[in-house]
Design a protein around this motif. Structure first.
Motif, mmCIF file in Angstrom:
data_model
loop_
_atom_site.group_PDB
_atom_site.id
_atom_site.type_symbol
_atom_site.label_atom_id
_atom_site.label_comp_id
_atom_site.label_asym_id
_atom_site.label_seq_id
_atom_site.Cartn_x
_atom_site.Cartn_y
_atom_site.Cartn_z
ATOM 1 N N ARG A 169 0.812 -1.208 0.000
ATOM 2 C CA ARG A 169 0.000 0.000 0.000
ATOM 3 C C ARG A 169 0.852 1.268 0.000
ATOM 4 O O ARG A 169 1.771 1.436 0.807
ATOM 5 C CB ARG A 169 -0.913 0.024 1.230
ATOM 6 C CG ARG A 169 -1.759 1.283 1.373
ATOM 7 C CD ARG A 169 -2.839 1.372 0.330
ATOM 8 N NE ARG A 169 -3.567 2.643 0.411
ATOM 9 C CZ ARG A 169 -4.684 2.897 -0.255
ATOM 10 N NH1 ARG A 169 -5.203 1.963 -1.039
ATOM 11 N NH2 ARG A 169 -5.282 4.062 -0.134
ATOM 12 N N GLY A 170 0.506 2.186 -0.910
ATOM 13 C CA GLY A 170 1.165 3.477 -0.959
ATOM 14 C C GLY A 170 0.371 4.529 -0.213
ATOM 15 O O GLY A 170 -0.470 4.218 0.632
ATOM 16 N N LEU A 171 0.630 5.802 -0.555
ATOM 17 C CA LEU A 171 -0.037 6.928 0.094
ATOM 18 C C LEU A 171 -1.098 7.493 -0.848
ATOM 19 O O LEU A 171 -0.774 7.978 -1.938
ATOM 20 C CB LEU A 171 0.973 8.022 0.442
ATOM 21 C CG LEU A 171 2.128 7.612 1.376
ATOM 22 C CD1 LEU A 171 3.103 8.775 1.537
ATOM 23 C CD2 LEU A 171 1.599 7.156 2.727
ATOM 24 N N ASP A 172 -2.364 7.435 -0.436
ATOM 25 C CA ASP A 172 -3.424 8.021 -1.245
ATOM 26 C C ASP A 172 -3.467 9.531 -1.022
ATOM 27 O O ASP A 172 -2.745 10.066 -0.176
ATOM 28 C CB ASP A 172 -4.772 7.360 -0.935
ATOM 29 C CG ASP A 172 -5.141 7.480 0.532
ATOM 30 O OD1 ASP A 172 -5.246 8.615 1.041
ATOM 31 O OD2 ASP A 172 -5.317 6.437 1.192
ATOM 32 N N HIS A 173 -4.344 10.226 -1.771
ATOM 33 C CA HIS A 173 -4.296 11.688 -1.704
ATOM 34 C C HIS A 173 -4.768 12.235 -0.363
ATOM 35 O O HIS A 173 -4.408 13.357 -0.002
ATOM 36 C CB HIS A 173 -5.084 12.318 -2.861
ATOM 37 C CG HIS A 173 -6.564 12.389 -2.664
ATOM 38 N ND1 HIS A 173 -7.418 11.372 -3.033
ATOM 39 C CD2 HIS A 173 -7.356 13.371 -2.143
ATOM 40 C CE1 HIS A 173 -8.666 11.726 -2.766
ATOM 41 N NE2 HIS A 173 -8.664 12.930 -2.221
ATOM 42 N N GLY A 174 -5.528 11.448 0.400
ATOM 43 C CA GLY A 174 -5.869 11.881 1.742
ATOM 44 C C GLY A 174 -4.657 11.995 2.632
ATOM 45 O O GLY A 174 -4.649 12.757 3.610
ATOM 46 N N ALA A 175 -3.604 11.251 2.298
ATOM 47 C CA ALA A 175 -2.345 11.312 3.045
ATOM 48 C C ALA A 175 -1.367 12.295 2.407
ATOM 49 O O ALA A 175 -0.864 13.213 3.063
ATOM 50 C CB ALA A 175 -1.731 9.921 3.145
ATOM 51 N N TRP A 176 -1.079 12.097 1.117
ATOM 52 C CA TRP A 176 0.035 12.860 0.550
ATOM 53 C C TRP A 176 -0.290 14.324 0.266
ATOM 54 O O TRP A 176 0.619 15.170 0.277
ATOM 55 C CB TRP A 176 0.625 12.179 -0.674
ATOM 56 C CG TRP A 176 -0.195 12.086 -1.929
ATOM 57 C CD1 TRP A 176 -0.894 11.005 -2.367
ATOM 58 C CD2 TRP A 176 -0.361 13.106 -2.938
ATOM 59 N NE1 TRP A 176 -1.503 11.280 -3.574
ATOM 60 C CE2 TRP A 176 -1.182 12.559 -3.953
ATOM 61 C CE3 TRP A 176 0.101 14.412 -3.084
ATOM 62 C CZ2 TRP A 176 -1.559 13.268 -5.085
ATOM 63 C CZ3 TRP A 176 -0.271 15.136 -4.226
ATOM 64 C CH2 TRP A 176 -1.091 14.561 -5.203
ATOM 65 N N VAL A 177 -1.558 14.667 0.048
ATOM 66 C CA VAL A 177 -1.868 16.084 -0.199
ATOM 67 C C VAL A 177 -1.565 16.939 1.035
ATOM 68 O O VAL A 177 -0.812 17.919 0.942
ATOM 69 C CB VAL A 177 -3.310 16.264 -0.698
ATOM 70 C CG1 VAL A 177 -3.725 17.734 -0.633
ATOM 71 C CG2 VAL A 177 -3.449 15.744 -2.127
ATOM 72 N N PRO A 178 -2.110 16.624 2.228
ATOM 73 C CA PRO A 178 -1.728 17.454 3.383
ATOM 74 C C PRO A 178 -0.247 17.335 3.735
ATOM 75 O O PRO A 178 0.376 18.324 4.142
ATOM 76 C CB PRO A 178 -2.627 16.943 4.510
ATOM 77 C CG PRO A 178 -3.140 15.627 4.065
ATOM 78 C CD PRO A 178 -3.165 15.657 2.582
ATOM 79 N N LEU A 179 0.326 16.148 3.568
ATOM 80 C CA LEU A 179 1.748 15.987 3.896
ATOM 81 C C LEU A 179 2.638 16.805 2.970
ATOM 82 O O LEU A 179 3.668 17.337 3.395
ATOM 83 C CB LEU A 179 2.137 14.509 3.831
ATOM 84 C CG LEU A 179 1.611 13.641 4.974
ATOM 85 C CD1 LEU A 179 1.914 12.167 4.697
ATOM 86 C CD2 LEU A 179 2.224 14.060 6.304
ATOM 87 N N LEU A 180 2.260 16.915 1.700
ATOM 88 C CA LEU A 180 3.033 17.707 0.754
ATOM 89 C C LEU A 180 3.107 19.167 1.184
ATOM 90 O O LEU A 180 4.128 19.843 0.989
ATOM 91 C CB LEU A 180 2.403 17.598 -0.639
ATOM 92 C CG LEU A 180 3.122 18.302 -1.785
ATOM 93 C CD1 LEU A 180 4.448 17.605 -2.088
ATOM 94 C CD2 LEU A 180 2.248 18.316 -3.029
#
Length: 276
Positions: free
Chosen positions: A106-117
């Protein structure tokens, strides 16, 4: 170092590209939290039958959306994974009687990577993702958070990512600053229940909150908040960090859950906040 558990609303994927109140808030948040040694992200966009933890060494960036500008699909968040932390999460959940599983792919979906970015643009902090179970409801997610609360004392940021309101069926009806009263009423109720520390009311939000089902036809985008609430400890200090709206019907509210007497002053900030 004991970090708060944090819930953020991630809005539309274009949050990563478009300037605005929530975009500015998330950039500020990453700069003002103490730097975590690792991040455990609970995203509304990974649903599984039971709690599942990603053990990927290098989680891929998942573009789990369609119809957006090409620039969005070019974005990557190449943060390393944290397999040892992932295994610890599984052990803590199992010790609490929750049948946790792991997923090495499993990778990072946009719920994870958008705020993290926005929070940590260098992508140099290890990230582990934890799934939700929308068919089970708030009480289990509160229990998940309570089982993981000790991670905060180890320098792990528990970042829950969802949406304080989320009715995409109304997306084309309301736009921009045209925020309907039924969205504001639920958003205000949520803020007040959290400020009062009324866990019982929060768990029963679908019966007690005004326009609850209209704002959350399905529960997946609010469930991460209950993980953060549980991770804050048995009697957490709850602070609203941000309030704004986007796309008319999406509240971008964010909250911190901490066991300290008061949240750090640097977190008491909200770009163009909307008074609730």
């Amino acid at each position: 170092m004991v970090l708060p558990a944090v819930f953020v609303s991630h809005g539309a994927p274009t949050l990563a590209l478009e300037a605005g109140a929530a975009h500015a808030f998330l950039r500020h948040l990453g700069q003002n939290l103490e730097r975590p040694r690792a991040i455990l992200c609970v995203s509304a966009h990974w649903e599984t039958a039971g709690p599942t933890v990603s053990t990927a060494v290098w989680p891929r960036t998942i573009h789990d959306f369609g119809g957006f500008p090409d620039a969005l699909y070019q974005l990557r968040y190449p943060a390393p994974g944290a397999p040892e932390l992932a295994r610890q999460v599984v052990e803590l959940l199992r010790a609490a009687g929750l049948a946790a599983l792991s997923d090495p792919e499993r990778g990072l979906d946009h719920g994870a990577w958008v705020p993290l970015l926005l929070m940590y643009p260098d992508a140099d902090i290890p990230v582990v993702q934890l799934s939700i179970q929308s068919h089970i409801g708030p009480a289990q997610h509160l229990a998940v958070g309570r089982a993981l609360a000790a991670l905060r004392e180890q320098g792990v940021l528990i970042l829950a990512s969802g949406s304080a309101t989320h009715n995409l069926g109304a997306f084309r009806t309301y736009r921009g600053d045209d925020v309907p009263e039924w969205v504001v009423r639920f958003d205000r109720w949520l803020a007040q229940a959290l400020a009062a520390g009324d866990t019982e009311a929060l768990l029963a939000y679908r019966q007690l909150a005004p326009e609850a089902v209209r704002n959350h036809p399905s529960e997946e985008h609010l469930l991460p908040l209950f993980v953060a609430l549980g991770a804050g400890g048995p009697r957490p200090v709850i602070q609203q960090l941000h309030a704004s709206y986007t796309c008319g019907i999406l509240s971008m509210a964010a909250y911190a859950f901490d066991s300290k007497a008061e949240a750090p002053e640097s977190l008491q900030w909200s770009a163009e906040a909307v008074s609730l």
